[in-house]
Design an enzyme around this catalytic site. Structure first.
Site, PDB file in Angstrom:
ATOM      1  N   CYS A 322      24.616  37.861  77.790  1.00 23.76           N
ATOM      2  CA  CYS A 322      23.599  37.773  78.839  1.00 23.76           C
ATOM      3  C   CYS A 322      22.394  36.953  78.358  1.00 23.76           C
ATOM      4  O   CYS A 322      22.518  35.745  78.148  1.00 23.76           O
ATOM      5  CB  CYS A 322      23.194  39.171  79.293  1.00 23.76           C
ATOM      6  N   HIS A 410      27.820  42.927  79.830  1.00 27.51           N
ATOM      7  CA  HIS A 410      27.426  43.968  78.878  1.00 27.51           C
ATOM      8  C   HIS A 410      28.545  44.992  78.763  1.00 27.51           C
ATOM      9  O   HIS A 410      29.320  45.186  79.687  1.00 27.51           O
ATOM     10  CB  HIS A 410      26.163  44.685  79.369  1.00 27.51           C
TER      11      HIS A 410
END
Length: 636
Positions: A322, A410
């Site tokens: 991310c 994630h």
């Protein structure tokens, strides 16, 4: 369903263990068959999970798992994600609220009361019990009236525990000082808890009497510093345990976010939280975690660029997640100031430009790995589920650039299949850690006192009756012998677990005995069935609903039989035969009478001899036998 009971978990400060204690309590209440759920009105954290309805703080997500409840943004209606010194993003009931995010801190509260109260009342109507985690300390009187601690407890009519961190030092002063500053709110406190203790407990135990003497509030016990790997609410306080295996360096830039997703690495590898390039040198794997503010973390990360290049040129793997991947791109473009307005040159290790969009991507995503090479080729053919939380756009979901793997997702390293593929084994998992947390709670805290204070004694379950956990306990006889007040009944309760039938042989023939029976009844788990039967143990055993049966005690039973002119040895033989054929686990409690002086009268001598013979018959039939001496359990 009526309105739920509520228990608040307050702390003497941040990082003392409120989140852990709340999770352990919720798992304990789940074991009791209660429909329980977590609640934290306002959480300030950059660690979030994606659930149905949006995002919520990782701590309440974990607590929901502990309770066996479906994670729900109402369990954390306000999530504040700080932008360092310059502001924060406010998430209300799972969704970003841009208007609130722009308001100054003091002007937000008026807008938070309604969603917090609405979420709380909804959960109070759906559950048996809520565990309300406080924020920071409840006695920051400069911030009163306090929403996440005192106001929420008042709305819910909650009782409260106050926990302190012994490992930080000053826990006695912290507990007493917090109690003193609570003022009129002290009436909610039902107990103190010391947490994270290591060393000689006898040095701490004198504090129990001091605190109770000063405050009138009992200490429920002390939890040790436990070697459990659980996702941390505040990753910057996390101290990873010393693992073995390859060295993995997690780069800890100032605004690193969602560090909780790497909890399993502490068990699988030798994890280093690297704040300097020197700390990351020699790592087998480098990880760039998410970032709440990538534009502000870029200058910090540039110092690592030579290390990153050397690492990649040597063919060693790098994982960028991310915000970590965003910083490795060619540029970050944030024209509208979604996070930090401007165009920020990236480190240029990925051939993409990232643009910040106001609409935030928040979703669960499943990925199937394929076409990966080198170290990452071990993942080919696997499927894994992760979650996305990002404003940035312009990167592929998954992209390999040489040994560098970049992804929006994630949570990949929490997947057992990914763990096995990359590290050759999987972490024990959250369930085992949560069970360990509840085990510690039940071993070290006075939970019957907590049950009584919450009004749980006598059963709080409307329907259906809680079922015993699988697999069923092994059948057989267990004999617990000991002197008066040696701890036999409490040990029987520990051996039996949360689901058992008690056959109570005592009769309330005088006030003292009636008081004794009432005290024992109050100390039992609320999920136990109680059958009061002074004579017919065989009949009571046949009526018992649970696969574990506790007979407390044979001592009074033999006395009752003698008074009615019945033969204790014949009755004992009949009962032991029925117990062995019942398929149940039967725990027998009896006094050991063979080590005292010879009684002065014939009836007392006859009673002693008969009870001794009954104990001997029970011991011969039992698979396990123990002697309790001053609370210490000695196997026979």
């Amino acid at each position: 369903m009526g309105r739920a009971r509520a228990l608040a978990v307050w702390g003497t400060g941040s990082g003392v263990g409120k989140s852990f204690l709340a999770a352990a309590l919720l798992r304990h209440f789940r074991r009791l068959g209660l429909k329980a759920a977590p609640f934290k009105a306002q959480n300030m954290s950059n660690h979030a999970r994606v659930v149905a309805g949006g995002e919520m703080a990782s701590a309440q997500w974990l607590q929901a798992l502990a309770a066996g409840a479906e994670p729900d943004p109402r369990m954390n209606p306000i999530l504040v994600k700080p932008f360092g010194e310059g502001g924060s993003q406010v998430v209300v009931l799972g969704r970003v609220d841009p208007g609130l995010s722009r308001l100054p801190w003091k002007e937000r509260k008026a807008h938070l009361l309604a969603p917090v109260r609405e979420a709380l009342e909804g959960l109070l109507g759906e559950y048996d019990l809520l565990v309300l985690e406080g924020a920071g300390s409840p006695v920051e009187r400069n911030l009163w009236p306090d929403l996440p601690n005192l106001q929420v407890a008042a709305w819910a009519g909650a009782r409260a525990l106050l926990v302190a961190d012994v490992d930080q030092g000053g826990s006695l002063a912290a507990l007493f000082g917090t109690w003193a500053l609570l003022g009129e709110h002290r009436k909610r406190l039902l107990g103190f808890v010391f947490n994270k203790f290591r060393g000689d407990l006898s040095l701490l135990e004198p504090a129990y009497a001091l605190l109770e003497g000063w405050t009138g509030v009992p200490v429920l016990g002390t939890l040790p510093l436990l070697p459990l790997e659980l996702p941390e609410e505040d990753g910057f306080r996390h101290r990873p345990k010393e693992g073995e295996g390859p060295k993995v360096a997690l780069l800890r830039y100032p605004h690193a976010a969602n560090l909780d997703e790497f909890w399993a690495l502490g068990e699988l590898v030798r994890l280093v939280h690297a704040r300097t390039p020197e700390e990351a040198e020699g790592a087998d794997l480098l990880i760039l975690p998410g970032s709440r503010l990538p534009a502000r973390d870029l200058p910090w990360l540039r110092a690592f660029l030579p290390l990153l290049r050397r690492h990649l040129e040597a063919g060693r793997p790098v994982l960028a997640v991310c915000g970590g991947a965003e910083m490795l791109s060619e540029a970050l473009v944030d024209e509208e100031g979604v996070e930090a307005q401007g165009v920020f040159p990236g480190l240029g290790l990925l051939p993409f430009r990232v643009r910040m969009e106001r609409e935030k991507t928040v979703r669960r995503t499943r990925v199937r790995f394929g076409g990966l090479q080198g170290f990452w080729g071990r993942l080919n053919g696997l499927e894994a589920t992760g979650y996305e939380i990002h404003h940035g756009q312009g990167l592929p979901l998954l992209h390999q650039e040489g040994p560098l793997l970049a992804t929006w997702l994630h949570g990949l390293l929490e997947d057992p299949g990914v763990q096995r593929a990359l590290f050759g084994r999987e972490a024990r998992g959250l369930e085992e850690a949560l069970e360990g947390a509840a085990d510690a709670l039940e071993a070290h805290l006075d939970l019957p006192a907590l049950h009584r204070a919450l009004g749980l004694v006598g059963g709080v379950h409307p329907a259906p009756r809680p079922q015993a956990p699988d697999p069923p306990p092994a059948p057989g006889l267990v004999l617990l012998l000991g002197g008066a007040r040696s701890g036999k009944s409490r040990q029987a309760q520990r051996l039996a677990g949360p689901f058992a039938t008690l056959i109570a042989t005592a009769e309330a023939r005088d006030g003292e005995m009636a008081e004794r029976i009432a005290r024992h009844r109050a100390e039992r788990p609320p999920t136990w069935e109680t059958l009061e039967e002074p004579l017919d143990l065989v009949g009571a055993l046949a009526r018992a609903q649970h696969p574990v049966v506790v007979v407390d005690c044979l001592t009074l039973w033999v006395s009752n039989l003698l008074e009615r002119g019945l033969d204790p040895l014949a009755e004992a033989g009949r009962f032991l035969k029925a117990a062995q054929e019942s398929g149940k686990r039967v725990i027998l409690v009896s006094n050991e009478v063979g080590m005292g002086i010879v009684p002065a009268n014939p009836l007392a001598r006859r009673y002693r001899d008969l009870l001794g013979e009954v104990n001997r018959l029970a011991a011969e039939a039992a698979q396990e036998a123990y002697l309790l001496v001053a609370g210490r359990l000695l196997p026979l």
